[in-house]
Design a protein around this motif. Structure first.
Motif, PDB file in Angstrom:
ATOM      1  N   ILE A  70       0.808  -0.998   0.237  1.00 61.06           N
ATOM      2  CA  ILE A  70       0.135   0.025   0.115  1.00 61.06           C
ATOM      3  C   ILE A  70       0.817   1.116   0.057  1.00 61.06           C
ATOM      4  O   ILE A  70       1.832   1.317   0.759  1.00 61.06           O
ATOM      5  N   THR A  71       0.451   2.093  -0.917  1.00 57.04           N
ATOM      6  CA  THR A  71       1.175   3.452  -0.921  1.00 57.04           C
ATOM      7  C   THR A  71       0.459   4.380  -0.105  1.00 57.04           C
ATOM      8  O   THR A  71      -0.496   4.070   0.415  1.00 57.04           O
ATOM      9  N   LYS A  72       0.984   5.589   0.385  1.00 61.19           N
ATOM     10  CA  LYS A  72       0.530   6.531   1.076  1.00 61.19           C
ATOM     11  C   LYS A  72      -0.696   7.214   0.285  1.00 61.19           C
ATOM     12  O   LYS A  72      -1.688   7.493   1.227  1.00 61.19           O
TER      13      LYS A  72
ATOM     14  N   LYS B  89      -4.467   6.750   2.129  1.00 67.55           N
ATOM     15  CA  LYS B  89      -5.323   7.961   2.436  1.00 67.55           C
ATOM     16  C   LYS B  89      -6.624   7.664   1.839  1.00 67.55           C
ATOM     17  O   LYS B  89      -7.552   8.208   2.594  1.00 67.55           O
ATOM     18  N   LYS B  90      -7.008   6.896   1.091  1.00 59.71           N
ATOM     19  CA  LYS B  90      -8.195   6.467   0.541  1.00 59.71           C
ATOM     20  C   LYS B  90      -8.834   5.544   1.485  1.00 59.71           C
ATOM     21  O   LYS B  90      -9.943   5.744   1.783  1.00 59.71           O
ATOM     22  N   ILE B  91      -8.037   4.765   2.091  1.00 61.16           N
ATOM     23  CA  ILE B  91      -8.818   3.491   2.699  1.00 61.16           C
ATOM     24  C   ILE B  91      -9.091   4.242   4.120  1.00 61.16           C
ATOM     25  O   ILE B  91     -10.074   3.745   4.623  1.00 61.16           O
TER      26      ILE B  91
ATOM     27  N   GLN C 169       0.575   5.227   8.789  1.00 61.90           N
ATOM     28  CA  GLN C 169       2.024   4.482   9.092  1.00 61.90           C
ATOM     29  C   GLN C 169       1.892   2.939   9.014  1.00 61.90           C
ATOM     30  O   GLN C 169       2.628   2.226   8.389  1.00 61.90           O
ATOM     31  N   GLU C 170       0.761   2.592   9.855  1.00 62.57           N
ATOM     32  CA  GLU C 170       0.448   1.094   9.794  1.00 62.57           C
ATOM     33  C   GLU C 170       0.197   0.417   8.706  1.00 62.57           C
ATOM     34  O   GLU C 170       0.683  -0.587   8.030  1.00 62.57           O
TER      35      GLU C 170
ATOM     36  N   SER D 148       3.150  -4.559   5.798  1.00 62.48           N
ATOM     37  CA  SER D 148       2.520  -5.838   5.917  1.00 62.48           C
ATOM     38  C   SER D 148       1.104  -5.668   5.178  1.00 62.48           C
ATOM     39  O   SER D 148       0.440  -6.646   5.103  1.00 62.48           O
ATOM     40  N   TYR D 149       0.847  -4.696   4.764  1.00 60.21           N
ATOM     41  CA  TYR D 149      -0.340  -4.384   3.859  1.00 60.21           C
ATOM     42  C   TYR D 149      -0.219  -4.395   2.280  1.00 60.21           C
ATOM     43  O   TYR D 149       0.715  -3.833   2.053  1.00 60.21           O
TER      44      TYR D 149
END
Length: 155
Positions: A4-6, A10-12, A34-35, A40-41
């Motif tokens: 996952i990108t930043k 931000k969407k999630i 950050q998580e 891991s995502y």
């Protein structure tokens, strides 16, 4: 899938699930961003559109389950997932889940999985049972100001 990108994170964090699934809503803060971007995502896209995510390992574990020692078996890969709210309840879960299981097996080398799900989430429990998961334990976890019961399931 890719980490996952930043931008995706931000969407999630803005996804909003309707009650009773609203306990899965995240807050739009730095800790959640950050998580989600810690490696891991993994984001799932369909036709270049973000449709969901998976996480593997410790981030897929629920704190009270950890304290009760329910995640000690290292031969199981912990998996967590989130499908975009507007896609839930539309019979897309089975294919989505299998995508994450296949990715986990290929990238982590384990073919046995463990997940934790709130007991009220019968829709998800039915999906997991259809995919071959079975119940192995239950526990209570604090969520905000209330206690929520969870089931640990393995496949």
């Amino acid at each position: 899938m890719k980490t996952i990108t930043k931008q995706a994170a931000k969407k999630i964090v803005k996804w909003k699930y309707e009650p009773p699934y609203s306990m899965y809503n995240m807050t739009n803060d730095l800790e959640n961003i950050q998580e989600l971007t810690d490696g891991s995502y993994f984001a799932v896209y369909h036709n270049y559109e973000l449709v969901g995510y998976f996480c593997y390992g410790a981030n897929a574990q629920v704190p009270s389950g950890m304290h009760k020692g329910l995640y000690l078996n290292q031969n199981l890969l912990d998996i967590g997932l989130g499908l975009r709210p507007d896609l839930t309840g539309k019979r897309k879960g089975y294919h989505f889940l299998n995508t994450g299981l296949t990715f986990g097996e290929l990238n982590y080398g384990l073919s046995s999985f463990r997940l934790s799900v709130a007991t009220f989430n019968q829709r998800a429990i039915n999906l997991y049972k259809k995919a071959g998961f079975s119940d192995v334990a239950t526990f209570m976890n604090k969520n905000g100001d209330k206690e929520v019961e969870f089931i640990v399931m393995v496949k």
